[in-house]
Design a protein around this motif. Sequence first.
Motif, short mmCIF file in Angstrom:
data_model
loop_
_atom_site.label_atom_id
_atom_site.label_comp_id
_atom_site.label_asym_id
_atom_site.label_seq_id
_atom_site.Cartn_x
_atom_site.Cartn_y
_atom_site.Cartn_z
N GLU A 71 0.70 -1.23 -0.08
CA GLU A 71 -0.07 -0.11 -0.15
C GLU A 71 0.92 1.39 0.12
O GLU A 71 1.61 1.51 0.83
CB GLU A 71 -0.98 0.12 1.29
N VAL A 72 0.55 2.17 -0.90
CA VAL A 72 1.25 3.47 -1.02
C VAL A 72 0.43 4.54 -0.02
O VAL A 72 -0.81 4.64 -0.28
CB VAL A 72 1.25 4.09 -2.48
N LYS A 73 1.03 5.05 0.74
CA LYS A 73 0.38 6.16 1.61
C LYS A 73 0.97 7.64 1.41
O LYS A 73 2.19 7.67 1.33
CB LYS A 73 0.20 5.66 3.00
N VAL A 74 0.06 8.49 1.08
CA VAL A 74 0.60 9.97 0.86
C VAL A 74 -0.24 10.89 1.90
O VAL A 74 -1.23 10.61 1.99
CB VAL A 74 0.14 10.27 -0.42
N ALA A 75 0.77 11.84 2.42
CA ALA A 75 -0.01 12.70 3.34
C ALA A 75 0.91 14.11 3.08
O ALA A 75 2.25 14.03 2.59
CB ALA A 75 0.39 12.25 4.75
N PRO B 192 1.42 21.97 5.55
CA PRO B 192 2.29 23.16 5.40
C PRO B 192 3.62 22.84 6.21
O PRO B 192 3.53 22.16 7.15
CB PRO B 192 1.41 24.46 6.06
N LEU B 193 4.90 23.32 5.63
CA LEU B 193 6.10 23.08 6.15
C LEU B 193 5.92 23.60 7.54
O LEU B 193 5.61 24.82 7.70
CB LEU B 193 7.08 23.80 5.40
N GLY B 194 6.42 22.83 8.39
CA GLY B 194 6.55 23.31 9.86
C GLY B 194 5.77 22.55 10.55
O GLY B 194 5.87 22.33 11.83
N LEU B 195 4.46 22.00 9.98
CA LEU B 195 3.61 21.20 10.90
C LEU B 195 4.07 19.79 10.66
O LEU B 195 4.50 19.19 10.00
CB LEU B 195 2.04 21.29 10.27
N PRO B 196 4.00 18.75 11.88
CA PRO B 196 4.07 17.47 11.74
C PRO B 196 3.30 16.74 10.89
O PRO B 196 2.46 17.36 10.40
CB PRO B 196 3.84 16.91 13.45
N ARG B 197 3.72 15.52 10.50
CA ARG B 197 2.98 14.58 9.49
C ARG B 197 1.39 14.21 10.37
O ARG B 197 1.50 14.29 11.35
CB ARG B 197 3.58 13.32 9.24
N PRO B 198 0.69 14.87 9.40
CA PRO B 198 -0.99 14.56 9.90
C PRO B 198 -1.19 13.17 10.22
O PRO B 198 -0.68 12.14 9.83
CB PRO B 198 -1.80 14.68 8.89
N SER B 199 -1.99 13.01 11.15
CA SER B 199 -2.34 11.50 11.54
C SER B 199 -3.19 10.76 10.62
O SER B 199 -3.17 9.30 10.73
CB SER B 199 -3.15 11.53 12.96
N LYS B 200 -3.87 11.35 9.72
CA LYS B 200 -4.69 11.03 8.82
C LYS B 200 -3.81 10.96 7.22
O LYS B 200 -3.38 12.09 7.11
CB LYS B 200 -6.15 11.39 8.69
N ASN B 201 -3.83 10.05 6.55
CA ASN B 201 -3.29 10.28 5.04
C ASN B 201 -4.16 11.01 4.16
O ASN B 201 -5.48 10.88 4.29
CB ASN B 201 -2.96 8.78 4.46
N LEU B 202 -3.66 11.82 3.30
CA LEU B 202 -4.35 12.19 2.05
C LEU B 202 -5.29 11.42 1.25
O LEU B 202 -6.15 11.11 0.90
CB LEU B 202 -3.56 13.39 1.47
N LEU B 203 -4.43 10.31 0.86
CA LEU B 203 -4.69 9.01 -0.03
C LEU B 203 -3.82 8.11 0.04
O LEU B 203 -2.73 8.09 0.63
CB LEU B 203 -4.92 9.81 -1.40
N SER B 204 -4.39 7.08 -0.28
CA SER B 204 -3.68 5.68 -0.29
C SER B 204 -4.15 4.72 -1.53
O SER B 204 -5.20 4.91 -1.95
CB SER B 204 -3.77 5.07 0.84
N SER B 205 -3.22 4.04 -1.75
CA SER B 205 -3.65 2.95 -3.22
C SER B 205 -2.88 1.76 -2.87
O SER B 205 -1.58 1.78 -2.83
CB SER B 205 -3.44 3.68 -4.29
N ARG B 206 -3.52 0.41 -3.27
CA ARG B 206 -2.77 -0.85 -3.10
C ARG B 206 -2.10 -1.05 -4.49
O ARG B 206 -3.04 -0.97 -5.62
CB ARG B 206 -3.78 -1.80 -2.77
N ILE B 207 -0.88 -1.31 -4.45
CA ILE B 207 0.20 -1.54 -5.74
C ILE B 207 1.02 -2.46 -5.34
O ILE B 207 1.72 -2.57 -4.29
CB ILE B 207 0.61 -0.11 -6.35
N ASP B 208 1.31 -3.45 -6.24
CA ASP B 208 2.13 -4.52 -6.19
C ASP B 208 3.45 -3.76 -6.81
O ASP B 208 3.58 -3.93 -8.01
CB ASP B 208 1.77 -5.71 -6.56
N LEU B 209 4.49 -3.08 -6.12
CA LEU B 209 5.50 -2.42 -6.68
C LEU B 209 6.42 -3.55 -7.42
O LEU B 209 7.23 -3.39 -8.23
CB LEU B 209 6.27 -1.84 -5.61
N SER B 210 6.23 -4.83 -6.94
CA SER B 210 7.29 -5.76 -7.44
C SER B 210 7.09 -6.27 -8.96
O SER B 210 8.07 -6.83 -9.57
CB SER B 210 7.28 -7.39 -6.74
#
Length: 662
Positions: free
Chosen positions: A204-208, A211-229
Motif C-alpha cells: 500500500e502506498v500512503k501519501v500525506a 504546510p512546512l513546519g507542521l508535523p505529519r498529519p495522523s490521517k493520510n491524504l490518499l492511499s492505493s494498493r499497488i504491487d511494486l514488485s
Amino acid sequence: MATNTHLIISLYLCTFLSTSFAQNLQHFTFNGFQQAKLRLDGGATIHQNGLLQLTNTSKQLTAHAFFPSRLSFKSPSSFSFSTTFAFAMFPEIQVISGHGIVFFISPSMDFHLGTPGKYFGLFNASTIGNSSNHLFAVELDTIQDFEFGDIDSNHVGIDVDNLISNASASAGYFSDSEGINKTLNLIGAKPIQIWIDYDHRDMEVKVAMAPLGLPRPSKNLLSSRIDLSKVALDSMYVGLASSTGSVASSHYVLGWSFRQGGVGQAPSLVLSKLPSLPRFGKRRRLSLGSKILLIIVSIVLVMVGLVFYMRWRKKYEEIFDDWEKEYRVQRVSYKDLYKATKGFKEKELLGYGGFGKVYKGTLPSSKTEVAIKKVSHGSSQGMREFVAEIGCLGRLRHRNLVQLLGYCRRQGELILVYDYMPNGSLDKYLYNEGKVNLSWLERVKIIRGVASALVYLHEEWEQVVIHRDVKSSNVLLDLSMNARLGDFGLARLYDHGTNPQTTHVVGTVGYLAPELSRKGKATTKTDVFSFGMFILEVASARSPTTPQGDGHKYLVDWVYDCWKRGAISEVIDPRLEGQIVEEIELVLKLGMVCAHPRPEARPSMRQVMQILDGDTNLLGTLPYDARPVYSNRGNETFPLFASPSKAISTTYSTDSILIVGR
C-alpha cells in the motif's frame, strides 16, 4: 610491518563494508542541496544557498533531478521505502500555473524523449500507458487534464506507467489540532512538505502532506494498493521531475530525504537548515500588449478545455428518462461498458445476435465476464416499450435461461448486458465449426434443459412469456455444457388466462408454426412447434430449411419421408454412429409430434417434460402411444419413452402425425 599491513587491510574492509552497507540501505538526507551530487538535466539548477530549482519562467521546459546511485529491488523488503521533501511553486501569473512536480522511481535517467507540459517530461504520446515504462510516480498536478481524468487543477495522484492516476485527491491535509480537513493551494508560493511511504507487506502506498513546519498529519491524504514488485526492475533510480507548458511557473525543492528497506519513515528534515525561498511579491506591471496576449491565451485555453471536455462527455454520454424509474432493471454505465469491451473493439466481438452485435467484456468494478449486446432502436415510444419489456425479462430467474444483468441507453442505442457463456452457442457444435462432437447423452441433456426453460416461461413465471425464436443459435452453453436459452429480442408477454394479441409474423424460417402465416398470433403452441424443429435439428445436425430450386426443403418433411420409408437412420447425425439408435428415433418422434401441423394436437411443454422425465401418468391422455422407460448408464439415469411391447409405425397426412402401435 605486519601490524601496519593488517591495519591497512582492516581499514579497507571497514570502508568497503561501510560503503556496501550504505548502498544496501539506500538512504540519504539533503537539508538543502549545496553538497548534494545530484544528476540534473533540463532546467534544473542549484542556487548558491542550496535551493534546488526545477523549472523557471521559460515555457515548454522539462527538468529532472536524480539521486545518482541505483536502488536495488531484489529482496522483498527492498520494495519498502519512505521519502519526504519540501517544495514550493511560484506561478508566473497567480491564477494560472505551469504543470507541477512529480516524485518518481524509474529504471533509467534518460528522459530525452519526454514531452514537456502535461506529460511532465516523463512520457510522450506513444509511451504513456505502456507497461514497459516500469515507472511509479506521485504527481503534484496544478493543471486539470480531462484526457487523463484529472479530478481538478490542484490534486495529488498515484500513478503507474501512466498519468491516469490509480488514486487521486484534492491537495489538502488533516489538521490534528482542529480535527478537520483543510485545503492546500499547490501554487500558493508557500512551502509544503509531502510524505510518501510504501510497505511491501501490505503493498500500500500512503501519501500525506501539510504546510512546512507542521508535523505529519495522523490521517493520510490518499492511499492505493499497488504491487511494486510488478512495476520495479532489479535496479531503479529515484528522482524529481517538473515541467512547464504554454504557461510557466518556478518550482523549488528545499530539502529531500529517502529511506529504502526495513520499517520506519525517512529521516526528518531539519527546518533550520533548509534554504530560504526567493521573495514572491508584486510583479512588474504587464504592458498592454502582454495583457492582450494573456487574454487571448486564456480564451484559447478555455475553449480548448471545453472542446476536450465536451468530447470526453459525449464519449460516455447516456440518455435518462423519468419513466425508466418505473422498471426494476439494473442500469450499467456506458463508461463501464466501454472499458469492459476495450472501446467495443472488433477483437472483443463474439458474433451477431438478433438486431445487433455481441461483445465479450469484463466489468471493471466486479471483474465479472459478461456478454454485451448493442441494439439499435428507433422511436422514443418504441424504446419505452422495449425497456418495459426488458424490465419484465430482467426478473426472469431460471437455471436454463441466460440471465439479463442490466442495460444502458445511449443515443438511440440500447445496450444489454448478459451472463457470459464460455462455450458459445449450440449451432457451432451441431454444424462442426471446429468444435468437439456432442455425444447423444449431451444432446438430450441440452434438449431437456431448453424444455425446462420453456415450461418456466409458459407456466411458472408471473406472466406468460412466448420466446418466438427457439433455435440452436439462441441456445448457449455454460462452462458445464448446460443449455441456456437466450436472445429474448422477439419475446412477447401476456397475463395468464388471457389471449395474446395479434402481432407481426417474426421468427426464423424453418422454425415458424404454419398457423402464424394465417393468424399472425404467437402462442405457447407456436413455441412448441419451434421446439419440435429444434429437437429434429439437434438429432440430425441439419438446418430446419435448406434452399432447393426457387424454394426451400424443410427438415420436418424430409424426416417424415425417411420415417415412412423405414430409413430413419438416414436422419440421425452420422457422428452419433454406434450410439443408442432406438432412443434417438424415439426422440425424433417427440420432435415430430411437437411439430404437428395443428396446434391443438401438439403437447404442452409441461407434457414434453413429463415425457422426458418418464411420467407414466400421461398414458391414455396423449394423441399418440408413448411408453416412458429408463436406461441406466453407470450412475446416470437417462429418461426415454418407447412402446412397451410392440413395434412402432407411423401414419401421416397433411394435417396429422400419429404414432400408433402396430
